[in-house]
Write a protein that holds these residues in place. Structure first.
Motif, PDB file in Angstrom:
ATOM      1  N   ALA A  53       1.042  58.304 -15.607  1.00  0.00           N
ATOM      2  CA  ALA A  53       1.096  57.244 -16.612  1.00  0.00           C
ATOM      3  C   ALA A  53       0.711  57.769 -17.984  1.00  0.00           C
ATOM      4  CB  ALA A  53       0.184  56.086 -16.203  1.00  0.00           C
ATOM      5  N   LYS A  55       1.068  60.806 -19.029  1.00  0.00           N
ATOM      6  CA  LYS A  55       2.148  61.665 -19.519  1.00  0.00           C
ATOM      7  C   LYS A  55       3.291  60.828 -20.080  1.00  0.00           C
ATOM      8  CE  LYS A  55       2.830  65.436 -17.363  1.00  0.00           C
ATOM      9  NZ  LYS A  55       3.187  66.493 -16.378  1.00  0.00           N
ATOM     10  N   VAL A  56       3.627  59.731 -19.409  1.00  0.00           N
ATOM     11  CA  VAL A  56       4.687  58.848 -19.913  1.00  0.00           C
ATOM     12  C   VAL A  56       4.273  58.239 -21.249  1.00  0.00           C
ATOM     13  CG1 VAL A  56       5.946  56.711 -19.486  1.00  0.00           C
ATOM     14  CG2 VAL A  56       5.613  58.350 -17.631  1.00  0.00           C
ATOM     15  N   ALA A  57       3.015  57.778 -21.334  1.00  0.00           N
ATOM     16  CA  ALA A  57       2.532  57.176 -22.577  1.00  0.00           C
ATOM     17  C   ALA A  57       2.597  58.175 -23.723  1.00  0.00           C
ATOM     18  CB  ALA A  57       1.103  56.663 -22.391  1.00  0.00           C
ATOM     19  N   SER A  59       4.638  60.547 -24.086  1.00  0.00           N
ATOM     20  CA  SER A  59       6.022  60.855 -24.448  1.00  0.00           C
ATOM     21  C   SER A  59       6.690  59.755 -25.264  1.00  0.00           C
ATOM     22  CB  SER A  59       6.844  61.134 -23.182  1.00  0.00           C
ATOM     23  OG  SER A  59       6.982  59.952 -22.397  1.00  0.00           O
ATOM     24  N   ASN A 110      -2.332  53.221 -20.852  1.00  0.00           N
ATOM     25  CA  ASN A 110      -1.388  54.230 -20.376  1.00  0.00           C
ATOM     26  C   ASN A 110      -0.487  53.681 -19.271  1.00  0.00           C
ATOM     27  OD1 ASN A 110      -2.343  56.229 -22.116  1.00  0.00           O
ATOM     28  ND2 ASN A 110      -3.857  56.972 -20.643  1.00  0.00           N
ATOM     29  N   GLU A 111      -1.082  52.971 -18.323  1.00  0.00           N
ATOM     30  CA  GLU A 111      -0.297  52.449 -17.215  1.00  0.00           C
ATOM     31  C   GLU A 111       0.640  51.335 -17.670  1.00  0.00           C
ATOM     32  OE1 GLU A 111      -2.875  51.388 -14.004  1.00  0.00           O
ATOM     33  OE2 GLU A 111      -3.792  53.374 -13.873  1.00  0.00           O
ATOM     34  N   ALA A 114       3.662  52.839 -19.547  1.00  0.00           N
ATOM     35  CA  ALA A 114       4.629  53.378 -18.591  1.00  0.00           C
ATOM     36  C   ALA A 114       5.463  52.269 -17.963  1.00  0.00           C
ATOM     37  CB  ALA A 114       3.898  54.171 -17.511  1.00  0.00           C
ATOM     38  N   SER A 117       7.638  50.328 -21.108  1.00  0.00           N
ATOM     39  CA  SER A 117       8.698  51.140 -21.706  1.00  0.00           C
ATOM     40  C   SER A 117       9.940  51.221 -20.823  1.00  0.00           C
ATOM     41  CB  SER A 117       8.174  52.548 -21.988  1.00  0.00           C
ATOM     42  OG  SER A 117       7.777  53.190 -20.791  1.00  0.00           O
TER      43      SER A 117
END
Length: 261
Positions: A53, A55-57, A59, A110-111, A114, A117
């Protein structure tokens, strides 16, 4: 060669040990052993879901600074007017501004980023670290943890545009969850928050319009760095100077009014 080097070092070691109590020596040996074991042991694996999560945030979110936020937080230039671009900005902080208590809200952020998005037509995401960007946070008069939801209209052909709608949403440090942020965005609960229209509005406030937001932010930051005793000394000095002037004024008047001998 190695044996001879060790043999030469033994007298110095023995002399140093004779000058240190045995208890301190044992404590030092134990600390060295503990550090060696800690450094040799592999780090515990982090939660893969939280790591993914985060890492997605990273990006999809934009890291905002005092220098770049006005260029980043804008309407989509590829969309024809009239149109509105939504921005969801997370106000974060560390030990200096959030006292180390923003970990729960950051995990939820963050979660939720993810998750949100991946939905159709999500807002754009930004993050402000008030530890790293205290002037920006002061110029907006915000602190962590919190959210700013902006509705930014795209300017028309004549460059005119309605005012930016800003909604400031404080977050609870302990009770904020993914569901909290998800409902704010996907269920549009942010629309229940009264838009902010005060002087600290980042786009349309009086401070921003007259170019005073950043200078005032620097002044507030400077005051926050002052020792607590310094304002008291300044106040004491000013009050004493004022009282001395008041006492000197009547004496000067009496001296002028005294008859010549």
């Amino acid at each position: 060669m190695r044996f001879s080097t060790i043999a030469l070092a033994l007298p110095a070691v023995a002399l140093a040990q004779n000058q240190v109590p045995l208890a301190e020596q044992a404590k030092g040996w134990f600390n060295k052993l503990t550090n060696a074991v800690s450094s040799a042991a592999p780090a515990a694996p982090s939660n893969p879901i939280q790591a993914g999560a985060a890492k997605v945030a990273d990006s999809v979110q934009h890291e905002l600074t005092l220098e770049n936020w006005k260029q980043v937080v804008t309407a989509d230039p590829t969309v024809s007017a009239p149109a509105t671009q939504d921005w969801l900005i997370y106000i974060n902080g560390g030990n200096a501004t959030c006292y180390g208590f923003c970990g729960n809200t950051t995990k939820a952020w963050n979660e939720s980023v993810a998750l949100i998005s991946a939905k159709p037509n999500p807002p754009k995401f930004g993050i402000v670290d008030c530890d790293a960007e205290p002037i920006l946070c002061n110029s907006w008069s915000v602190g962590p943890p919190s959210l700013y939801y902006f509705n930014i209209p795209k300017p028309l052909a004549d460059q005119s545009a309605p005012a930016v709608t800003a909604r400031f949403i404080p977050l609870n440090r302990t009770s904020t969850t993914v569901d909290t942020i998800k409902k704010l965005v996907l269920d549009k609960e942010y629309e229940q928050v009264t838009p902010y229209e005060g002087a600290w509005h980042p786009f349309n406030g009086q401070l921003a319009e007259f170019g005073l937001a950043t200078p005032v932010a620097y002044a507030l930051w400077g005051f926050s760095k002052m020792p607590s005793w310094l304002p008291m000394i300044m106040i004491s000095f000013l009050s004493r100077t004022f009282m001395n002037k008041r006492m000197a004024a009547p004496n000067a008047g009496q001296a002028r009014a005294a008859p010549a001998q």
